[in-house]
Design an enzyme around this catalytic site. Structure first.
Site, PDB file in Angstrom:
ATOM      1  N   ASP A 170      72.983  33.997 -63.182  1.00  0.00           N
ATOM      2  CA  ASP A 170      72.624  34.585 -61.878  1.00  0.00           C
ATOM      3  C   ASP A 170      73.716  35.055 -60.796  1.00  0.00           C
ATOM      4  O   ASP A 170      73.453  35.564 -60.125  1.00  0.00           O
ATOM      5  CB  ASP A 170      71.543  33.553 -60.982  1.00  0.00           C
ATOM      6  CG  ASP A 170      72.145  32.595 -60.645  1.00  0.00           C
ATOM      7  OD1 ASP A 170      73.297  32.176 -61.059  1.00  0.00           O
ATOM      8  OD2 ASP A 170      71.464  31.591 -59.957  1.00  0.00           O
ATOM      9  N   SER A 171      75.213  34.908 -61.615  1.00  0.00           N
ATOM     10  CA  SER A 171      76.383  35.511 -60.971  1.00  0.00           C
ATOM     11  C   SER A 171      76.107  36.969 -61.297  1.00  0.00           C
ATOM     12  O   SER A 171      76.703  37.788 -60.343  1.00  0.00           O
ATOM     13  CB  SER A 171      77.559  35.179 -61.797  1.00  0.00           C
ATOM     14  OG  SER A 171      77.230  35.167 -63.020  1.00  0.00           O
ATOM     15  N   ASP A 198      70.068  32.110 -67.044  1.00  0.00           N
ATOM     16  CA  ASP A 198      69.638  31.517 -65.831  1.00  0.00           C
ATOM     17  C   ASP A 198      68.337  31.716 -65.090  1.00  0.00           C
ATOM     18  O   ASP A 198      68.100  32.772 -65.122  1.00  0.00           O
ATOM     19  CB  ASP A 198      70.912  31.939 -64.623  1.00  0.00           C
ATOM     20  CG  ASP A 198      71.984  31.030 -64.892  1.00  0.00           C
ATOM     21  OD1 ASP A 198      71.851  29.880 -65.308  1.00  0.00           O
ATOM     22  OD2 ASP A 198      72.943  31.368 -63.741  1.00  0.00           O
ATOM     23  N   LYS A 249      68.932  28.256 -68.185  1.00  0.00           N
ATOM     24  CA  LYS A 249      69.768  27.128 -67.528  1.00  0.00           C
ATOM     25  C   LYS A 249      69.287  26.995 -66.350  1.00  0.00           C
ATOM     26  O   LYS A 249      68.979  27.946 -65.776  1.00  0.00           O
ATOM     27  CB  LYS A 249      71.414  27.755 -67.578  1.00  0.00           C
ATOM     28  CG  LYS A 249      72.094  26.811 -66.724  1.00  0.00           C
ATOM     29  CD  LYS A 249      73.580  26.961 -66.944  1.00  0.00           C
ATOM     30  CE  LYS A 249      74.203  28.072 -66.338  1.00  0.00           C
ATOM     31  NZ  LYS A 249      74.018  28.087 -64.900  1.00  0.00           N
ATOM     32  N   GLU A 271      69.827  24.688 -62.671  1.00  0.00           N
ATOM     33  CA  GLU A 271      70.670  23.647 -61.998  1.00  0.00           C
ATOM     34  C   GLU A 271      70.150  22.662 -61.557  1.00  0.00           C
ATOM     35  O   GLU A 271      69.116  22.605 -60.997  1.00  0.00           O
ATOM     36  CB  GLU A 271      71.263  24.529 -60.747  1.00  0.00           C
ATOM     37  CG  GLU A 271      72.122  25.706 -61.040  1.00  0.00           C
ATOM     38  CD  GLU A 271      72.757  26.535 -59.815  1.00  0.00           C
ATOM     39  OE1 GLU A 271      72.699  26.060 -58.743  1.00  0.00           O
ATOM     40  OE2 GLU A 271      73.201  27.518 -60.033  1.00  0.00           O
ATOM     41  N   GLU A 327      80.576  22.412 -63.471  1.00  0.00           N
ATOM     42  CA  GLU A 327      81.385  23.311 -62.608  1.00  0.00           C
ATOM     43  C   GLU A 327      82.080  22.706 -61.366  1.00  0.00           C
ATOM     44  O   GLU A 327      81.654  21.908 -60.626  1.00  0.00           O
ATOM     45  CB  GLU A 327      80.221  24.265 -61.938  1.00  0.00           C
ATOM     46  CG  GLU A 327      81.013  25.723 -61.262  1.00  0.00           C
ATOM     47  CD  GLU A 327      80.103  26.631 -60.708  1.00  0.00           C
ATOM     48  OE1 GLU A 327      79.013  26.800 -61.450  1.00  0.00           O
ATOM     49  OE2 GLU A 327      80.689  27.662 -60.002  1.00  0.00           O
TER      50      GLU A 327
HETATM   51  O1  KIV Z   1      75.932  32.500 -63.023  1.00  0.00           O
HETATM   52  C1  KIV Z   1      76.570  31.847 -63.709  1.00  0.00           C
HETATM   53  O2  KIV Z   1      77.598  32.905 -64.030  1.00  0.00           O
HETATM   54  C2  KIV Z   1      76.991  30.648 -63.996  1.00  0.00           C
HETATM   55  C3  KIV Z   1      77.984  30.354 -64.670  1.00  0.00           C
HETATM   56  C4  KIV Z   1      79.269  30.504 -64.117  1.00  0.00           C
HETATM   57  C5  KIV Z   1      78.138  29.006 -65.203  1.00  0.00           C
HETATM   58  O3  KIV Z   1      75.821  30.014 -64.000  1.00  0.00           O
HETATM   59 NA    NA Z   2      74.610  30.839 -62.589  1.00  0.00          NA
END
Ligand code: KIV
Ligand code: NA
Length: 257
Positions: free
Chosen positions: A44-45, A82, A112, A114, A181
């Site tokens: 979600d980056s 994510d 994924k 959190e 992280e």
């Molecule tokens: O959203 C993302 O890119 C991440 C990673 C940096 C672990 O969760």
């Molecule tokens: Na993320």
């Protein structure tokens, strides 16, 4: 050979480091896959390329849109997506619905989520029991930015123990790997030694079983990088120069010839 979740644990046992990076589109995903990256995270980056300040506004539809493009570019890497903020925290059934949509609509192999607090462990247990592969994520969890900031987590004895216990609880819940992280190297080492499943570090030192970074950070494409990212090339400069050269040639009627 297509990478599987079980393969990652075998690699941990063999001491083979796991290489992970993020991708948000077909073109980059294809290049990462051709470079034999093991795990591609549709993080979600994604917020970075959509121009959001944080990951919080990202929607499930946006993640699915980008994950489909990534999946089309990947032949071998394991693709993990994510779940965005508040698409899984509300209830087990909300998490099941969101994760189910991601797997069914994108063809990605895993999601994924959190957090390693008790309610999240319960949610993840149910997802895994339902046949949904889950990657965990503890330490700095950017969806909690307004509570945690972007500071390193787990610095005190107490905070370190909490993260350590969360990692153990997530392994028991059945996650196939866990992102650590921005936590102290020593804490990441302790977790890595304790767990059977692989740890994938980001800002967590070199003793994790694998490493992940945001691809736009290593390419020098992000406006700013976190302190733990390494910049391997400067694409902002490369692109700016190319665009300026093109603009000059068009204005001076040198292109096309
Ligand atoms: O959203 C993302 O890119 C991440 C990673 C940096 C672990 O969760
Ligand atoms: Na993320």
């Amino acid at each position: 050979m297509a990478v599987t979740t079980q393969q990652l644990t075998q690699w941990k046992q063999q001491g083979r480091a796991i290489v992970a990076l993020t991708a948000w589109d077909y073109a980059i995903a294809q290049l990462l896959d051709l470079a034999a990256v093991d795990l591609i995270l549709v993080g979600d980056s994604l917020a970075v390329v959509l121009g959001y300040e944080t990951t919080l506004p990202i929607t499930l539809d946006e993640m699915i849109h980008h994950a489909k493009a990534v999946r089309r570019g990947v032949k071998n890497a394991l693709v993990v997506v994510d779940l965005p903020f508040l698409t899984y925290q509300e209830s087990i059934s909300q998490a099941m619905h969101s994760a189910g949509r991601v797997l069914k609509e994108t063809g990605a192999q895993a999601v994924k989520l959190e957090g390693g607090y008790p309610a999240m462990v319960e949610t993840i247990t149910r997802l895994v029991q339902s046949g949904i592969p889950v990657m965990g994520h503890v330490g700095l969890t950017p969806q909690s930015i307004h509570q945690l900031g972007l500071r390193q987590q787990g610095k005190t004895q107490e905070a370190g123990e909490r993260i350590f216990n969360e990692a153990i609880a997530l392994e028991q819940a059945g996650v196939f790997a866990i992102v650590l992280e921005h936590i102290p190297t020593r804490l990441a080492l302790q977790i890595t030694q304790k767990l059977r499943i692989p740890t994938i570090g980001i800002g967590a030192g070199s003793s994790c079983d694998g490493q992940v970074l945001v691809t736009s950070d290593i390419l020098g494409l992000s406006e700013k990088q976190p302190p733990f990212a390494k910049v391997y090339t400067n694409l902002r400069e490369t692109i700016t120069n190319a665009v300026q050269d093109y603009a000059v040639e068009v204005r001076e009627r040198q292109f096309p010839k």
